[in-house]
Design a protein around this motif. Structure first.
Motif, PDB file in Angstrom:
ATOM      1  N   ILE A 116     109.516  49.734 -50.466  1.00  0.00           N
ATOM      2  CA  ILE A 116     109.244  51.097 -49.974  1.00  0.00           C
ATOM      3  C   ILE A 116     108.758  51.121 -48.521  1.00  0.00           C
ATOM      4  N   ALA A 117     108.418  49.938 -47.982  1.00  0.00           N
ATOM      5  CA  ALA A 117     107.865  49.926 -46.616  1.00  0.00           C
ATOM      6  C   ALA A 117     108.958  50.218 -45.592  1.00  0.00           C
ATOM      7  N   LYS A 118     108.558  51.029 -44.597  1.00  0.00           N
ATOM      8  CA  LYS A 118     109.509  51.345 -43.529  1.00  0.00           C
ATOM      9  C   LYS A 118     109.515  50.232 -42.487  1.00  0.00           C
TER      10      LYS A 118
ATOM     11  N   HIS B 244      99.722  52.922 -56.364  1.00  0.00           N
ATOM     12  CA  HIS B 244      98.333  52.912 -55.879  1.00  0.00           C
ATOM     13  C   HIS B 244      98.307  52.782 -54.357  1.00  0.00           C
ATOM     14  N   MET B 245      99.209  51.951 -53.840  1.00  0.00           N
ATOM     15  CA  MET B 245      99.255  51.753 -52.379  1.00  0.00           C
ATOM     16  C   MET B 245      99.579  53.077 -51.681  1.00  0.00           C
ATOM     17  N   GLU B 246     100.427  53.856 -52.321  1.00  0.00           N
ATOM     18  CA  GLU B 246     100.817  55.149 -51.708  1.00  0.00           C
ATOM     19  C   GLU B 246      99.640  56.112 -51.619  1.00  0.00           C
ATOM     20  N   LEU B 247      98.607  55.884 -52.458  1.00  0.00           N
ATOM     21  CA  LEU B 247      97.428  56.758 -52.438  1.00  0.00           C
ATOM     22  C   LEU B 247      96.372  56.299 -51.432  1.00  0.00           C
ATOM     23  N   MET B 248      96.571  55.089 -50.897  1.00  0.00           N
ATOM     24  CA  MET B 248      95.503  54.489 -50.086  1.00  0.00           C
ATOM     25  C   MET B 248      95.315  55.148 -48.729  1.00  0.00           C
ATOM     26  N   LYS B 249      94.100  54.901 -48.193  1.00  0.00           N
ATOM     27  CA  LYS B 249      93.760  55.421 -46.863  1.00  0.00           C
ATOM     28  C   LYS B 249      94.485  54.610 -45.804  1.00  0.00           C
TER      29      LYS B 249
ATOM     30  N   LEU C  73     104.069  52.483 -44.712  1.00  0.00           N
ATOM     31  CA  LEU C  73     104.632  53.007 -45.958  1.00  0.00           C
ATOM     32  C   LEU C  73     105.592  54.168 -45.694  1.00  0.00           C
ATOM     33  N   ASN C  74     106.293  54.555 -46.744  1.00  0.00           N
ATOM     34  CA  ASN C  74     107.229  55.678 -46.609  1.00  0.00           C
ATOM     35  C   ASN C  74     106.508  56.986 -46.260  1.00  0.00           C
ATOM     36  N   ASN C  75     105.182  57.053 -46.588  1.00  0.00           N
ATOM     37  CA  ASN C  75     104.434  58.267 -46.242  1.00  0.00           C
ATOM     38  C   ASN C  75     103.816  58.181 -44.838  1.00  0.00           C
ATOM     39  N   GLY C  76     104.154  57.107 -44.116  1.00  0.00           N
ATOM     40  CA  GLY C  76     103.701  56.980 -42.725  1.00  0.00           C
ATOM     41  C   GLY C  76     102.400  56.211 -42.553  1.00  0.00           C
ATOM     42  N   LYS C  77     101.651  56.022 -43.676  1.00  0.00           N
ATOM     43  CA  LYS C  77     100.363  55.315 -43.563  1.00  0.00           C
ATOM     44  C   LYS C  77     100.575  53.810 -43.440  1.00  0.00           C
ATOM     45  N   LYS C  78      99.619  53.163 -42.763  1.00  0.00           N
ATOM     46  CA  LYS C  78      99.693  51.700 -42.606  1.00  0.00           C
ATOM     47  C   LYS C  78      98.636  51.049 -43.492  1.00  0.00           C
TER      48      LYS C  78
END
Ligand SMILES: NC(=O)c1ccc[n+]([C@@H]2O[C@H](COP(=O)([O-])OP(=O)(O)OC[C@H]3O[C@@H](n4cnc5c(N)ncnc54)[C@H](O)[C@@H]3O)[C@@H](O)[C@H]2O)c1
Length: 258
Positions: free
Chosen positions: A148-150, A120-125, A164-169
């Protein structure tokens, strides 16, 4: 534990008393959760998509207060009736996977684990804020997030930023521990007075029934709620009406007014 014969002594489930769960959980958690979020972030609530996970007593209290501060409330639930209650209270109900994509502020109040999971966190804004005010820090999968956090950095005393791994904070408040206790001061004493008097009555019940109770879960009788409500009203200087003899008779009869 009772079902598994794991209790070693009798327990009084004080949370079952109306003067506990309809006061402490609704009014206390409702207020102090918002207090904790504000102290941790100083974020504006108005106009935000405010996701409340769990529409029990605590969730109802949190949702109502956030609504009063002009947030758009989204509720997630697993219980059909509770979800229906949220709909009938005028709130949007969504599965967490959908709510995750649009929420600005998330609060878990379920007593469950991994209600907000890594997927769910990976989907967040970008910039989503997550807080927990339920039973334990397991409601948000913080351990999974750490895996998973960078990057993780503290940006305010009760606010940690995770990249996150997708770059979002996203931001986790109070280490996902109970936000009203970690970042604020818990419930105001007026509301705790009712919880504590329930505990005092529970102690009295256990002492008076010493040797007679089995290792089971007991609840206080409803008369105790009535007694506590009267004491609380008295402490607040509030008087109420009493039924007249005529009204008592009317309410208990079937011959009149049917
Ligand atoms: N922060 C505090 O000071 C404080 C005070 C009182 C209670 N609590 C805790 O808050 C939690 C909630 O208390 P309550 O009285 O509202 O309980 P409750 O049982 O009335 O409500 C919990 C709700 O969460 C829902 N739920 C469970 N799993 C879910 C999931 N995966 N997704 C969405 N919803 C889910 C349940 O269906 C239920 O409606 C408990 O753990 C309680 O111990 C905290």
């Amino acid at each position: 534990m009772e079902n598994d014969n794991a209790l070693r002594y009798p327990i009084v489930a004080v949370n079952e008393s109306a003067t506990k769960h309809l006061m402490d959980n609704v009014k206390g958690t409702g207020q102090s959760t918002i207090d904790g979020i504000l102290r941790a972030t100083n974020v504006l609530i108005a106009g935000k998509n405010f996701v409340v996970c769990g529409y029990g007593d605590c969730g109802k209290g949190v949702a109502k207060r956030a609504k009063g501060m002009d947030a758009n409330i989204i509720v997630t639930e697993v219980d059909a009736f509770r979800a229906l209650q949220a709909v009938m209270d005028g709130f949007r109900v969504l599965p967490i996977k959908e709510a995750a994509k649009i929420g600005d502020i998330f609060v878990t109040v379920t007593g469950n684990k991994n209600v907000i999971d890594v997927e769910h966190m990976e989907l967040m804004k970008e910039g989503a804020i997550l807080a927990n005010s339920g039973h334990f820090d397991a409601e948000v999968n913080i351990n999974g997030l750490r895996k998973i956090a960078k990057k993780e950095r503290k940006i305010r005393p009760f606010m940690d930023e995770f990249t996150l791994n997708n770059g979002k904070k996203i931001f986790i408040l109070g280490e996902a521990r109970l936000i009203n206790l970690s970042a604020a001061e818990g419930h105001p004493s007026t509301i705790m007075a009712m919880s504590f008097i329930n505990q005092a009555f529970a102690c009295e019940f256990l002492v008076k029934n010493k040797g007679k109770l089995e290792p089971k879960v007991y609840v206080l009788p409803p008369e105790k709620d009535d007694e506590i409500a009267k004491l609380q009203l008295e402490a607040m200087g509030i008087k109420i009406d009493r039924l007249t003899k005529e009204q008592e008779k009317y309410l208990s009869s079937w011959q009149e007014g049917t």
